[in-house]
Structure formats: structure tokens, C-alpha cells
Design an enzyme around this catalytic site. Structure first.
Site, PDB file in Angstrom:
ATOM      1  N   CYS A 117       0.849  -1.194   0.000  1.00  0.00           N
ATOM      2  CA  CYS A 117       0.000   0.000   0.000  1.00  0.00           C
ATOM      3  C   CYS A 117       0.881   1.239   0.000  1.00  0.00           C
ATOM      4  O   CYS A 117       2.115   1.168   0.037  1.00  0.00           O
ATOM      5  CB  CYS A 117      -0.928   0.008   1.216  1.00  0.00           C
TER       6      CYS A 117
ATOM      7  N   CYS B   2       3.470   1.619   2.813  1.00  0.00           N
ATOM      8  CA  CYS B   2       4.738   0.919   2.603  1.00  0.00           C
ATOM      9  C   CYS B   2       5.683   1.778   1.767  1.00  0.00           C
ATOM     10  O   CYS B   2       6.879   1.876   2.061  1.00  0.00           O
ATOM     11  CB  CYS B   2       4.497  -0.420   1.912  1.00  0.00           C
TER      12      CYS B   2
ATOM     13  N   ASP C  95      -0.423  12.355 -31.028  1.00  0.00           N
ATOM     14  CA  ASP C  95       0.635  12.198 -32.024  1.00  0.00           C
ATOM     15  C   ASP C  95      -0.055  12.158 -33.389  1.00  0.00           C
ATOM     16  O   ASP C  95      -1.261  11.906 -33.474  1.00  0.00           O
ATOM     17  CB  ASP C  95       1.400  10.906 -31.753  1.00  0.00           C
TER      18      ASP C  95
ATOM     19  N   ASP D 187       1.484   6.348 -30.615  1.00  0.00           N
ATOM     20  CA  ASP D 187       1.744   4.953 -30.972  1.00  0.00           C
ATOM     21  C   ASP D 187       3.205   4.632 -31.214  1.00  0.00           C
ATOM     22  O   ASP D 187       3.591   3.470 -31.226  1.00  0.00           O
ATOM     23  CB  ASP D 187       0.959   4.579 -32.237  1.00  0.00           C
TER      24      ASP D 187
ATOM     25  N   ASP E 170       6.996   8.028 -28.692  1.00  0.00           N
ATOM     26  CA  ASP E 170       5.896   8.500 -27.857  1.00  0.00           C
ATOM     27  C   ASP E 170       5.878   7.835 -26.479  1.00  0.00           C
ATOM     28  O   ASP E 170       5.170   8.298 -25.579  1.00  0.00           O
ATOM     29  CB  ASP E 170       4.545   8.231 -28.535  1.00  0.00           C
TER      30      ASP E 170
END
Length: 771
Positions: free
Chosen positions: A53, A56, A462, A646, A650
């Protein structure tokens, strides 16, 4: 691998680390895990076990701040990868870091992708086995419990009831001992380090419930609570397994980037002889040979040779780029059809690929600092639950009740406040929303991204492969009869992407016999004694024709054809816009969101696409660091950015953005960095994820508010002694059912075309009271 083998492997590995930690000097042993920056600072990555969590994460980062020489420690909560940076010229003592982590109750080791994959696979198997045991025990124990409940109001004798209780015990006790190990171990590690984690109340509730059930069975009491204990473990293990699966997905980023690296290189010595060497041995000025089909091992400049290179890492363009003497090439670029001699300018550790990987890692670390709703809510859970149970026990003892009655009421408080509803409030919505998005053609990589999708007010696209379709197509111009067919037949003999587009643009009889490809230039063939050429403008003598076509089609590339002495022809080839790109962008603008185009492509091509879509805010020719700088500038100004891209270039921007989306045709690195992937040729999934995010956040908030209301009502009743542990277990299960049913409303649809509304109450407010 069996349990014994895994245990032995773990013990042997731990023993080797412990032995190493006792040595006086470890610099040589761990030198491979350290990297040095130009300013003299050192950096190392560690794989940390037992992080459950946000508490931690904070404990680790605060604890390592006191280690001598450590400048910073940042834990990526998604993949549990800890990055430690030492101050310039400080002694980079990895042993001290490992010892500090051990003192905090966390096992760690220097990060190695292969070792981490094996450890995660073993942990996943372990959790799945525990889940299977808990599920089997829950079904059988609940069947027996229902029989007891029904028999209490009928004619079941006490002897039969006690027998059923003991059968439940025989099933539940060993099942809980095995299935609960992930929680018991986490609680023990936390206590050993002086911390109380979320595993502690779970362990305490399960153990006390089982002990109380055994005591009740021994005394012949009417009720036992074995079913509540094993059902609790079953529900919580479902969440652990899902979390583990999601973490294994995030590891794909490092693996996909590693796939772009070359482990070795062909070094050209001064006498012209060739020898294979590791990439780590390459220095600036070295000359290397890059054969067709190989990846460039280091950044450099071409000295000899001509070839087509896939340099999408830099430009985002999937079309091959012709390089020749004097052109720059970058590590990770895939060589096409010609041999190149390259003089190295930046070797391993300083190449553009290393920079991209470093940008991605830093972006992911920064994004992991944002806590999800459930983490915010659970910050207050542990102290409040413990305080409520302790007050109940002490209060009833002070009021004169015996230990038995007081302990029953305290256990009821622990059970009724079990984090099942809180633990399911978010994952249940994530699962339901993921199913709804799948029907919309979206594959969700990270369930926590739904909260971020809901906050988006800026969308960055993009160009190549995102706003446009990934495959290039021939423009619709009219050409002389027979010219297109001849060019298409010749294109069948080439592997160049633009030639492929030309070949698919018409039906042809087949390739010309005897066609030959000229490396980096094009393809030629003889037909009826006439030489046919297809390729670059220079190869076909079509510079003027190519310039005219580019003037008319600024967003296109050209491939040229020439038949003997006839006038050459330049064919415009471009990636067409996605069919609904204009409608999607218009909808985003109408909803009040800001839309930008950030691309590594040519300025003329980007300007043409921006004009067609009505986007006034665009930039071209951007490198990965420049894209990240633009996105970070937007986010510093208060914008919540969705990045849609893509290409390999990027990937860092996808990781740095508030949320990210990629087409399924994206590079593997971008797919791993994105929060979600979309299928098909449509851009409508961009609207779908934004709508789904808003709907999911509303349902998450409703679940958190319900969890808060449930605890406000149930805790006082349990503390007042009005709820037995059995009724508390039923109430806990009922709250989980309500939360799950509400979460299923996320499957009703995404309403993708709705405008962006103002969202309701604040997340932090709901999380603060959801305990």
C-alpha cells in the site's frame, strides 16, 4: 516448480545476499548494478518485495533518506522498483540500502529483469493456489454453516450441530493456515520492523475469529464463525491476484525496451578485420559494421554504405528512412537492406535509447506518486479499526462483562469493519468498467487509470499512426493508363513500406521476373528490353516531379517510377486520417477540452493534418525529451493531459502524461507504457475512455460513501454488543454484495458522446470518511 523447490531457491538466494552483505567491500560485487552520471552521482535499482500500500511506499522512501550518502529514493508503486540515487562522489553502498530495507521489513535485491520475472511468476502461482484453497474451503464451510443455521430453527440436535462445527473446523483451519500466509507474513514483517500494515487487522481478525470459533465449538455454543474467516480470505485474495497480474503487465516496459538493444556489435579494427565485441566495450570513435536485419548497437554517423532504416524511435514515422554517408543513426534503429559502416558517437549508457528508457522510468516513478482512491481511504483504516476494537474490549470489561462476552464484541467489531467492502469498492468498478470498455474496443492496461481518465481536460495527439491510419495508402490522383499497373508489378519485388502501399493499390499480374533491389535506392527490372525503375526521386531521376507532388501534397511522401526514357512519375503516398478523426476532435473541442498535436514528423505534414482537423495548437519535429517537456509544462500549469500516441518516440510521453492511450498497432514499448489500447480504425475510443472514466469515478465515490455509511452504522451496533460475530460476518458479506452490485452499473454503457460535466464531491473528501 513445486513448493519445496521454490522455498529452497528462495532460501539459497537469500543466503547468498546475506553472505554478500557481511563482506567488508561490495563495490566490485555490485558494480554491474550501478550507473554513474557525469556529475559523479551513482544510481541503482532494486526489486522490493512486500510492498502492499501507499504506507509501505512512504515508509521505504523515508527510511532510506537516513542512509549515509543517499540523495533520493523513489519507489515505483506499480512494479515495486526502487530507484536510489547517491550524492555526487559519495560511496554507493548497496549493502547499506539492502540492510536498511531489511530493517524496515522488506526484502530486496538489485534489480535484474530476468530474476524479477521469475520471482513474480512464482508469487502469482502462490497467490492463485492460496485463492483456490480459500475458494474450495469457503464453498464447503458455507454449505455446512447453512445447514446449521437452518437446523437451529428446526429439529437439529446439539450433537449434530457440534459435529457440523467440528467438520467446519477440520476444513477451515488448515485452509486458513495455508491461504492466509500472504497476509500473515506481511503482518509479521511489519511488526518486526515496528510498523502496523493493512495486513495486521486482516490477520488479527482471521486469527481471533478462528480461535473464538474453536472455543465456541469446545463449549458447545450455538454458533461458530469458521465461514466468516475463510470467506474473508477468499475475497481479499481475489484482490491480491488481480493486483499481481496488473504488476506483471507493467514489467513489459523494461522487457520491450530491452528487446531493442543489441547485446553485441561487429567492431571494424584499424586493419579492416572484423571481430564481435560486447556493446559495453564500444567507445566513442569506434567503427562498427551493421549488417542488414541487425539493430544499430550505438548512436553514430554513417561512414560508408546506404540502407533503409526504421528510425521510428526518433521520428515516430514507421516508413523506412534512407541513410548514407554523413547521416546520423541511433541505437535501436533496425537496419533494412544494406550494410553500413558507422562511427560511434555515443556508446552504451549514453545513447538515445538509454535516454528514452531513462525518461520512461522517471515518468513512471513520478506518476506512481499519485495515490489511488483506495490507498487514500486505507490510510486511516488501520488506526481507526484498532481503536474501535480496543475501546470495545476495554469498555465492556470496565462495565463488568466477562472476558468471553467482551472478546466476542471486540471480534464482532473487527469483522464488521473488515476491509472487504472498502477493498472491493474500487476493483469491482474497475473490473466492470474494463468489461464495458472492451465492448467499445478498448483494452484497459491499468485499472487505476479510470480515475485519471475522469480528470482529463487536455488531449495531446501524435500524428503518424494515431490521427492517421497506420498503413500508408496511395493518393487518389489519376495516372496515365498502364503506368500504375507497371509500377505496382515492380513494387511487388520491394520490401519498402511505400512500395507495399503502391502494390496494394491495384490488381497486377505478378512481379516482373528478374527484378533486383538496389540497397537504399529502389528496385529495377527489364521488361521487353526496357529498364523499369521504382524508388527514390534520385534513383529515378524524378527530382522535379517529386517536388511538384510534395508541393501539392505537403502531408505525403513520394515514390517514383520511370520506364526507359519516358517521363518519370511521382506517386504521392500518405497515411490517411482515421475516418472519424475530425468528428472526435470536434467533440473534444466542444466539450471544453484543449486539443494539441505534438509530432516528430515534418512541419508541412503536421500542419496539413492540423488544418484538416481544425487544431490550431501543434508542433512538429519534436524529440522524446521535447514531447515530455511540452506535456510537463502543461501539467505544471494545472492541466490534466491525456496523451494518445503509438510510436517508440511517444513511449516516454505516454508514461509522463496524466493518462495515456495507444492504438493496438502501436510499438510494443508504447503499448506497455499506455494505460489502455484501442482496436480498429476508429478514434472514437478516445471519447469512450473519457466517458467511462467519469462514470467509473462516480461509482467509486458512491461505493466509498456507502462504505463510510456502513461503518458509521455497523461499528456502534457491534461495539454495543448488538451484533454477534456471525451477524457481523453476514453484514460484512452483505456490504460487499451491495458494493459489487453498484459497481456492475459501470457495464451499462459509456455514453461516449456526452460533453465533459463538472464532477461531484472531491475524491479526497470521500476517501477520508470511507473508513
Amino acid at each position: 516448480m513445486c513448493c519445496t523447490d521454490m522455498a529452497l531457491a528462495y532460501v539459497e538466494a537469500h543466503a547468498s545476499w546475506s553472505e554478500a552483505n557481511t563482506r567488508p567491500s561490495l563495490g566490485r560485487d555490485y558494480a554491474a548494478f550501478l550507473s554513474r552520471a557525469p556529475d559523479g552521482s551513482a544510481r541503482a535499482a532494486f526489486a522490493v518485495e512486500g510492498v502492499r500500500c501507499a504506507a509501505c511506499m512512504n515508509a521505504i522512501e523515508r527510511g532510506l533518506a537516513g542512509v549515509p550518502g543517499v540523495a533520493s529514493a523513489r519507489l515505483n508503486f506499480s512494479d515495486r522498483r526502487l530507484a536510489v540515487t547517491w550524492q555526487p562522489q559519495a560511496d554507493a553502498d548497496i549493502a547499506a540500502v539492502l540492510a536498511a530495507l531489511d530493517g524496515l521489513g522488506f526484502k530486496a535485491q538489485p534489480f535484474a529483469p530476468g530474476r524479477l520475472a521469475d520471482a513474480e511468476a512464482a508469487e502469482t502461482k502462490r497467490l492463485v493456489r492460496a485463492l483456490a484453497v480459500a475458494g474450495f474451503a469457503s464453498m464447503n464451510v458455507m454449505l455446512l454453516a447453512i445447514s446449521v443455521w437452518a437446523g437451529i430453527d428446526s429439529d437439529m440436535t446439539p450433537e449434530n450441530r457440534d459435529l457440523f462445527h467440528w467438520i467446519q473446523a477440520v476444513i477451515a483451519l488448515p485452509a486458513a493456515a495455508y491461504a492466509g500466509r500472504p497476509f500473515y507474513e506481511g503482518a509479521f514483517r511489519g511488526l518486526k520492523a515496528g510498523r502496523v500494515t493493512m495486513d495486521f487487522p486482516i490477520t488479527l481478525g482471521v486469527v481471533l475469529t478462528l480461535v473464538m470459533s474453536v472455543v465456541e465449538s469446545l463449549s458447545g455454543a450455538t454458533h461458530a464463525y469458521f465461514d466468516g474467516a475463510v470467506m474473508l480470505l477468499f475475497f481479499l485474495l481475489i484482490g491480491r491476484v488481480l493486483d499481481q497480474v496488473m504488476r506483471r503487465r507493467t514489467r513489459a516496459c523494461a522487457e520491450n525496451l530491452a528487446a531493442l538493444r543489441s547485446e553485441g556489435a561487429t567492431l571494424v579494427d584499424a586493419d579492416g578485420s572484423l571481430r564481435d565485441v560486447p556493446v559495453a566495450e564500444l567507445g566513442s570513435g569506434a567503427r562498427i559494421l551493421v549488417r542488414p536485419g541487425e539493430r544499430v548497437p550505438a548512436d553514430g554517423v554513417v561512414e560508408h554504405g546506404t540502407s533503409d532504416l526504421d528510425q521510428s524511435l526518433v521520428t515516430g514515422e514507421t516508413a523506412a528512412v534512407t541513410v548514407r554517408g554523413g547521416d546520423r543513426v541511433f541505437a535501436g534503429a533496425l537496419n533494412g537492406n544494406g550494410a553500413l559502416t558507422v562511427r560511434v558517437t555515443a556508446a552504451a549508457g549514453a545513447s538515445l535509447l538509454d535516454e528514452v528508457e531513462d525518461l520512461m522510468r522517471r515518468a513512471l516513478e513520478a506518476r506512481s506518486r499519485a495515490l489511488v482512491l483506495a490507498d487514500k481511504a486505507t490510510r486511516l483504516y488501520v488506526p481507526l479499526v484498532h481503536a474501535a476494537a480496543a475501546v470495545t474490549l476495554v469498555g465492556w470489561l470496565a462495565a463488568g462483562s466477562g472476558w468471553h462476552a467482551a472478546l466476542l464484541d471486540a471480534v464482532a467489531v473487527l469483522i464488521v469493519t473488515c476491509p472487504c467492502a472498502l477493498g472491493l469498492a474500487i476493483p469491482a468498478v474497475q473490473a466492470a468498467a474494463a468489461g464495458a470498455l472492451f465492448r467499445e474496443g478498448v483494452l484497459l492496461n491499468d485499472g487505476t487509470a479510470l480515475e485519471r481518465f475522469a480528470e482529463i481536460d487536455t488531449v495531446v495527439f501524435d500524428k503518424t499512426g494515431t490521427l492517421t491510419l497506420p498503413e500508408p495508402t496511395l493518393s487518389g490522383d489519376v495516372f496515365a493508363p498502364g503506368v500504375l499497373e507497371a509500377a505496382a508489378r515492380l513494387a511487388l519485388s520491394s520490401r519498402h513500406p511505400m512500395a507495399t502501399a503502391l502494390a496494394s493499390g491495384t490488381c497486377s499480374a505478378g512481379p516482373f521476373p528478374g527484378a533486383q533491389e538496389a540497397a537504399g535506392l529502389g528496385v529495377r527490372a527489364l521488361a521487353d528490353g526496357v529498364e523499369l525503375r521504382l524508388g527514390s526521386p534520385r534513383f529515378c531521376g524524378a527530382e522535379a516531379e517529386a517536388s511538384a507532388v510534395l508541393a501539392a501534397h505537403p502531408d505525403a511522401s513520394v515514390i517514383c517510377f520511370r520506364a526507359g526514357t519516358e517521363a518519370p512519375v511521382a506517386f504521392p503516398v500518405r497515411q490517411a486520417l482515421r475516418p472519424d478523426a475530425a468528428d472526435v476532435v470536434a467533440t473534444l473541442l466542444r466539450s471544453g477540452r484543449r486539443v494539441l498535436i505534438l509530432s516528430g514528423d515534418r512541419s508541412a505534414a503536421v500542419e496539413a493534418v492540423a488544418g484538416q482537423l481544425g487544431v490550431t495548437d501543434w508542433a512538429a519535429g519534436l524529440t522524446p525529451p521535447e514531447k515530455i517537456a511540452r506535456i510537463e509544462a502543461l501539467q505544471r500549469s494545472g492541466r490534466r493531459v491525456l496523451m494518445v500516441g503509438d510510436g517508440l518516440n511517444d513511449a516516454p510521453a505516454l508514461a509522463a502524461a496524466h493518462a495515456s492511450l495507444s492504438p493496438v498497432t502501436a510499438s510494443h514499448v508504447s503499448q506497455a507504457a499506455a494505460d489502455a489500447l484501442f482496436l480498429g480504425r476508429s478514434l472514437a475510443p478516445v471519447l469512450a475512455v473519457l466517458a467511462a472514466g467519469r462514470r467509473a469515478r462516480r461509482l467509486m465515490l458512491q461505493n466509498l460513501w456507502f462504505s463510510a455509511a456502513y461503518n458509521v452504522v455497523a461499528v456502534p451496533l457491534a461495539a454495543a454488543g448488538l451484533l454477534t460475530p456471525l451477524i457481523a460476518a453476514l453484514a460484512m458479506s452483505g456490504s460487499s454484495v451491495v458494493v459489487t452490485l453498484n459497481a456492475l452499473r459501470a457495464r451499462l454503457g459509456t455514453g461516449r458522446s456526452r460533453p465533459h460535466p463538472a464532477d461531484g464531491p472531491g475524491i479526497a473528501d470521500a476517501a477520508a470518511v470511507a473508513v
